[in-house]
Design an enzyme around this catalytic site. Structure first.
Site, PDB file in Angstrom:
ATOM      1  N   ARG A   5      10.023  -2.325 -10.551  1.00  0.00           N
ATOM      2  CA  ARG A   5      10.177  -3.171  -9.376  1.00  0.00           C
ATOM      3  C   ARG A   5       8.849  -3.874  -9.086  1.00  0.00           C
ATOM      4  O   ARG A   5       7.824  -3.548  -9.662  1.00  0.00           O
ATOM      5  CB  ARG A   5      10.626  -2.345  -8.173  1.00  0.00           C
ATOM      6  CG  ARG A   5       9.642  -1.297  -7.741  1.00  0.00           C
ATOM      7  CD  ARG A   5      10.212  -0.334  -6.735  1.00  0.00           C
ATOM      8  NE  ARG A   5      10.304  -0.922  -5.404  1.00  0.00           N
ATOM      9  CZ  ARG A   5      10.261  -0.191  -4.269  1.00  0.00           C
ATOM     10  NH1 ARG A   5      10.122   1.118  -4.330  1.00  0.00           N
ATOM     11  NH2 ARG A   5      10.352  -0.769  -3.109  1.00  0.00           N
TER      12      ARG A   5
ATOM     13  N   TYR B 121      16.772   6.803   7.923  1.00  0.00           N
ATOM     14  CA  TYR B 121      17.937   7.271   8.686  1.00  0.00           C
ATOM     15  C   TYR B 121      18.015   6.579  10.028  1.00  0.00           C
ATOM     16  O   TYR B 121      19.109   6.406  10.584  1.00  0.00           O
ATOM     17  CB  TYR B 121      17.916   8.791   8.812  1.00  0.00           C
ATOM     18  CG  TYR B 121      18.156   9.424   7.465  1.00  0.00           C
ATOM     19  CD1 TYR B 121      19.360   9.217   6.816  1.00  0.00           C
ATOM     20  CD2 TYR B 121      17.177  10.150   6.818  1.00  0.00           C
ATOM     21  CE1 TYR B 121      19.578   9.729   5.561  1.00  0.00           C
ATOM     22  CE2 TYR B 121      17.386  10.662   5.559  1.00  0.00           C
ATOM     23  CZ  TYR B 121      18.586  10.448   4.927  1.00  0.00           C
ATOM     24  OH  TYR B 121      18.790  10.945   3.678  1.00  0.00           O
TER      25      TYR B 121
ATOM     26  N   HIS C 143       8.988  -9.512   2.948  1.00  0.00           N
ATOM     27  CA  HIS C 143      10.447  -9.344   2.974  1.00  0.00           C
ATOM     28  C   HIS C 143      10.799  -7.950   3.487  1.00  0.00           C
ATOM     29  O   HIS C 143      11.611  -7.802   4.402  1.00  0.00           O
ATOM     30  CB  HIS C 143      11.038  -9.578   1.579  1.00  0.00           C
ATOM     31  CG  HIS C 143      12.460  -9.112   1.439  1.00  0.00           C
ATOM     32  ND1 HIS C 143      13.508  -9.727   2.086  1.00  0.00           N
ATOM     33  CD2 HIS C 143      13.009  -8.084   0.751  1.00  0.00           C
ATOM     34  CE1 HIS C 143      14.636  -9.101   1.793  1.00  0.00           C
ATOM     35  NE2 HIS C 143      14.362  -8.092   0.988  1.00  0.00           N
TER      36      HIS C 143
ATOM     37  N   SER D 156       6.740  -0.804  20.649  1.00  0.00           N
ATOM     38  CA  SER D 156       8.032  -1.322  21.082  1.00  0.00           C
ATOM     39  C   SER D 156       9.150  -0.330  20.778  1.00  0.00           C
ATOM     40  O   SER D 156      10.000  -0.044  21.628  1.00  0.00           O
ATOM     41  CB  SER D 156       8.295  -2.655  20.392  1.00  0.00           C
ATOM     42  OG  SER D 156       9.638  -3.013  20.518  1.00  0.00           O
TER      43      SER D 156
ATOM     44  N   LYS E  39      30.818  12.917   6.621  1.00  0.00           N
ATOM     45  CA  LYS E  39      31.065  11.691   7.379  1.00  0.00           C
ATOM     46  C   LYS E  39      32.040  10.777   6.639  1.00  0.00           C
ATOM     47  O   LYS E  39      33.011  10.294   7.217  1.00  0.00           O
ATOM     48  CB  LYS E  39      29.749  10.951   7.619  1.00  0.00           C
ATOM     49  CG  LYS E  39      28.928  11.620   8.688  1.00  0.00           C
ATOM     50  CD  LYS E  39      27.739  10.789   9.058  1.00  0.00           C
ATOM     51  CE  LYS E  39      27.229  11.182  10.419  1.00  0.00           C
ATOM     52  NZ  LYS E  39      28.112  10.790  11.510  1.00  0.00           N
TER      53      LYS E  39
ATOM     54  N   THR F 160      26.439  13.951   4.722  1.00  0.00           N
ATOM     55  CA  THR F 160      26.825  12.556   4.521  1.00  0.00           C
ATOM     56  C   THR F 160      28.238  12.491   3.970  1.00  0.00           C
ATOM     57  O   THR F 160      29.047  11.649   4.383  1.00  0.00           O
ATOM     58  CB  THR F 160      25.851  11.862   3.566  1.00  0.00           C
ATOM     59  OG1 THR F 160      24.529  12.232   3.928  1.00  0.00           O
ATOM     60  CG2 THR F 160      25.981  10.361   3.654  1.00  0.00           C
TER      61      THR F 160
ATOM     62  N   HIS G  63      10.756   8.501   5.543  1.00  0.00           N
ATOM     63  CA  HIS G  63      12.109   8.960   5.271  1.00  0.00           C
ATOM     64  C   HIS G  63      12.980   9.025   6.513  1.00  0.00           C
ATOM     65  O   HIS G  63      14.081   8.492   6.511  1.00  0.00           O
ATOM     66  CB  HIS G  63      12.186  10.232   4.444  1.00  0.00           C
ATOM     67  CG  HIS G  63      13.550  10.313   3.849  1.00  0.00           C
ATOM     68  ND1 HIS G  63      13.912   9.600   2.738  1.00  0.00           N
ATOM     69  CD2 HIS G  63      14.688  10.871   4.307  1.00  0.00           C
ATOM     70  CE1 HIS G  63      15.205   9.739   2.532  1.00  0.00           C
ATOM     71  NE2 HIS G  63      15.698  10.508   3.455  1.00  0.00           N
TER      72      HIS G  63
END
Lengths: 517, 393
Positions: free
Chosen positions: A442, A249, A68, A161, A323, A320, A245
């Site tokens: 998790r 982004y 996934h 790619s 923005k 951030t 990391h």
């Protein structure tokens, strides 16, 4: 040039060097991967619907979480953004095509092979990759199923790619802008992609190195990550996250560009703080290289390291924030309407900000000792990736689809898709904050009883969200097949060169450079 | 983001009726402050928030968590407040005419500097908490914690006490053939026991892949990494049983290797420790004894159900691992069976049990497997045979 149309039949797609054809293929491919990754997610959520093991065994569950993640990151989100870049960047900068059209063809066509390889591992003896999308060694080396070699090869192809795609984008943006299209006049989508492409070129080789070291450890007796041979499992994490990391982004910067195009159109007001948006994007890109170890707060770094990575990570909140404030100020005192692209963009701003808040909480190292590797993290990154990356892609498709195919989508259906997705997503991922804080790790196929209620809710939301995307497919196909004829401008006074050409966009555009005011 | 300016348009920005916005904010602030305690309590009851825990560290982390959370909530209220205000007030359908402003250096500076100051305010308490967490000096008790696929080993350094801690939730509960107990998946055969009000240091490492040792109530989480020894510490205030789980994906049974910490008064702890030492002594003595077939069989069944069942199934019919019924190992030569148990199978999930099982358990489980489920080999193994075999390797 006008009569120089596309070739006929399958050859058109196989041999095409046309940025629009390649863009479309990227988008269709990524949507197929999105559905496949979605099916994997639904297997996970179905198993987690209630405590106990009902549908799948833990081995298969681990393959599902791994696949996934890999399919969504490398198959759905990244190719979708490359597809948008292919379609839009030449039209936005007034270029006739991408700078390196043959490489463009190749960088797309190796992707289906990469994912065929990756998916085929599920049918191999020992099963597919089962070590999480972060494939920490030595679980992914000494203890991995034999299919790991296919996984490594697939990652190499994906990396190749991506690197070719980025070279192409950089070459196009730097060399093929129409006269007068100075850097600081470029649409933000072009800017964010330029910066993203540099990030990709910087980190994809690191990922390639990482999986190559794994390959060596598995087949050639080296011990890069094997403690018993003098290697270091923590080194793996440093290398991986040095890629990983900036990678996150890579998946969000183009989204910033999309939203920065859409909000001004529907607020009928120019984007607030264009220059600061460019600088903020560049700052985020720079910071992304010096925060990687915040994914590793619990590996036992020295305190100086913990503090450095904590402070650097917190700093990301500043650009951030700039923005988000800019988008909101763009909306402020505008004259807003709420067509589907705008709805997705507004949801992007709100939900991405919520994901940013939980990101800030995760940055606080001592608190991260409690959050780390729990569903709180799962909630966090799904809040930045689903309403972040995915919603921005939806917004982009609704916004530019009339330009691509010449027909308007059905607004009523588009809004229905938005609301179904919006509700489904929040019902799925919001409760994950709760179970995470309450202590659910998790990547577990079964859980203690106190987590049952919220998991049940999350699973129901997941199925709602999943099936809404089939509806999206229906809407897009319906629009391509017919619908109200779109005008050249499509929207009310949108900004950008792509709105100066007819809808649908002719097969070749800007064969003579447009005049830039 | 600071080096631009054409025409500062702060004026047009500020002309939006702040007198409407601010009282609204102030009112919601008051209402929020009052209800926030109620909300926090309810959130705890519904399992929506981080537990406060039972150590000074966990309380400090909880406070930090709530502080950052509340700051985020307030930023959210302001930011989303402005956003919704304009979405409601500045609609085309209600006749809003768009302004033209699109730049302001002062505003950009403000929303760069103010968040930076807020961040510093967050970083200060975070740093002080982190420094305390990292001070692992002067521990009263050292316990080495080793992660295995998929169990934990605890070794009380200097006390010669060492044991494995296995999940005890029966397969029937996991597969829904029996109702699930209260501590489903969070119960073990032997919890790690610690005294309260003592600084206990855990030295954490792993034997195979990465694991992570996490007990939320103690706010201790640290990765267990082969080749590394990570140290963390805790001082528990209240006696009790605290449960946690492995927090780093470690393979198939990652979700099935819980951690249970039993914190008790110091006297009780001493008693427990003495009893443990006594057991170790007895075990040593027993190593040289011989056991009857029935004794070995009964003990072996228990060992099997703890260590083997996950892969080979409750009746030896296999699962992830191969079936043991009539297999070439369980019905083959004894020495081969024993070697395989001691060394495991390289490149497979079959672990090397030589270090994990004591000689009695090893003898017992092999005897059991050779005689259960119709294997009926009729032979048996004594602890001393295991010892001799190990020596001969």
């Amino acid at each position: 040039m006008g009569d120089h149309g596309p070739a006929q039949g399958f050859g058109r797609w196989l041999f095409t060097t046309n940025h629009k054809d390649i863009g479309s293929m990227y988008l269709w491919f990524s949507f197929a991967m999105f559905l496949m990754g979605g099916v994997f997610a639904l297997v996970i959520r179905a198993e987690l619907f209630q405590p106990g093991l009902q549908l799948v065994e833990p081995e298969f569950f681990n393959q599902m979480t791994t696949m996934h993640g890999l399919v969504m990151v490398f198959g759905a989100v990244m190719p979708a953004f490359v597809g948008l870049a292919n379609w839009l960047i030449p039209m936005m900068v007034g270029a006739p095509d991408m700078a390196l059209p043959r490489m463009n063809n190749w960088s797309f066509w190796i992707l289906p092979f990469a994912f065929a390889l990756l998916t085929s591992t599920l049918f191999m003896e020992g099963g597919g990759p089962n070590f999480g999308w972060t494939f920490y060694a030595p679980l992914s080396t000494t203890y991995a199923p034999p299919s790991v070699t296919y996984f490594i090869f697939a990652v190499h192809i994906m990396g190749a790619s991506s690197i070719m795609g980025s070279i192409n984008i950089i070459a196009t943006i730097l060399n093929m802008r129409a006269p007068g299209m100075t850097l600081m006049k470029m649409p933000l989508f072009v800017w964010t992609w330029l910066i993203t492409a540099y990030l990709l070129i910087a980190v994809m080789p690191v990922l390639a190195g990482c999986v190559t070291m794994m390959l060596m450890d598995i087949h050639f007796g080296t011990s890069f990550f094997n403690a018993a041979g003098g290697g270091d499992p923590v080194l793996f994490q440093h290398v991986f996250w040095f890629f990983g990391h900036p990678e996150v982004y890579i998946m969000i910067l183009p989204a910033f560009g999309i939203v920065s195009a859409i909000i001004p159109t529907f607020a009928r007001k120019p984007l607030f703080g264009y220059a600061s948006m460019v600088y903020a994007t560049a700052s985020i890109a720079f910071l992304s290289f010096i925060v990687w170890a915040h994914h590793m707060f619990t590996v036992g770094m020295p305190i100086a390291g913990e503090l450095f990575f904590m402070y650097a990570t917190m700093l990301i909140a500043v650009p951030t924030g700039v923005k988000v404030f800019n988008w909101i100020t763009t909306m402020f005192r505008g004259s807003m309407t709420f067509e589907t692209p705008m709805l997705f963009s507004i949801a992007f701003v709100i939900l991405f900000t919520i994901g940013g808040f939980s990101g800030l909480m995760l940055a606080i190292a001592p608190a991260d000792f409690q959050y780390h590797d729990t569903y709180f993290v799962v909630a966090h990154f799904h809040y930045v990736l689903v309403p972040g990356a995915i919603f921005s892609i939806f917004a982009a498709v609704y916004y530019w689809l009339p330009k691509w195919c010449g027909n308007m989508y059905d607004e009523r259906l588009g809004k229905a898709h938005f609301w179904l997705s919006f509700i489904g997503l929040n019902v799925t991922f919001f409760p994950m904050h709760f179970v995470g804080l309450a202590g659910m790790p998790r990547r577990i196929p079964d859980y203690a009883l106190q987590f049952a209620d919220f998991n049940q809710i999350a699973s129901m939301g997941a199925f709602l969200f999943g099936f809404s995307q089939v509806f999206f497919l229906f809407i897009v196909i319906k629009t391509i097949r017919g619908g109200k004829q779109a005008t050249e401008e499509v929207w009310e006074n949108p900004e950008g060169l792509e709105w100066t050409i007819p809808s649908p966009a002719p097969y070749h555009t800007f064969t003579t450079p447009p005049a830039i005011k | 983001m600071l080096f631009f300016s054409k025409r500062p348009t702060t004026k047009s920005l500020l002309s939006v009726k702040p007198f409407v916005v601010f009282p609204l904010l102030a009112m919601s602030f008051q209402a929020f402050a009052k209800s926030s305690e109620v909300v926090a309590d309810e959130a705890q009851r519904w399992g929506m928030n981080m537990p406060q825990g039972v150590t000074a560290t966990s309380n400090e982390i909880y406070d930090l968590h709530m502080l950052i959370f509340m700051i985020c909530v307030w930023i959210g209220v302001v930011v989303f407040g402005v956003m919704f205000y304009s979405m409601i007030m500045h609609r085309k359908s209600s006749g809003a005419v768009p302004s033209k402003f699109h730049e302001s250096t002062i505003v950009e500076l403000a929303w760069t500097i103010i968040p930076a100051i807020i961040l510093v305010a967050m970083a200060v308490p975070a740093t002080s908490t982190l420094i305390k967490i990292y001070d692992t000096s002067d521990a009263d008790i050292d316990i080495k914690v080793v992660g295995y696929q998929w169990k934990w080993q605890y070794e009380y350094l200097g006390e010669e006490v060492s044991f494995f801690s296995n999940l005890t939730t029966p397969q029937d509960e996991i597969y829904g053939r029996a109702p699930k107990g209260e501590h489903y998946l969070l119960e073990v055969d032997e919890p790690v026991v610690i005294p309260i009000n003592k600084k206990v240091r855990f030295l954490i490492t792993a034997n195979d892949v990465l694991h992570a040792w996490w007990v939320p109530a103690l706010a201790v989480k640290r990765d267990a990494i082969p080749g590394y020894i990570n140290d963390v510490w805790t001082v528990v205030d209240e006696p009790g049983i605290y449960r946690g789980q492995c927090a780093e994906l470690c393979g198939k049974a990652h979700g099935f290797m819980p951690i249970v910490v039993h914190a008790m008064e110091e006297v009780d702890y001493q008693q427990w420790l003495d009893a443990k030492k006594g057991e170790a002594e007895e075990l040593k003595l027993a190593m040289s004894q011989s056991f009857s077939m029935d004794e070995l069989y009964a003990r072996g069944e228990k060992v099997y159900q703890t260590n083997c069942v996950a892969c080979h199934g409750p009746v030896g019919a296999g699962g992830v691992g191969p079936s043991l019924i009539g297999s070439s190992i369980t019905t083959g030569p004894m020495n081969g069976h024993l070697s395989l148990m001691i060394n495991g199978v390289q490149g497979s999930a079959m672990q090397a049990f030589g270090e994990q099982l004591n000689n009695i358990d090893m003898a017992a489980v092999i005897t059991y497997k050779r005689n259960a489920w119709g294997n009926n080999m009729g032979d048996m193994l004594q602890p001393v045979d295991v010892l001799n075999h190990k020596r001969s390797l």
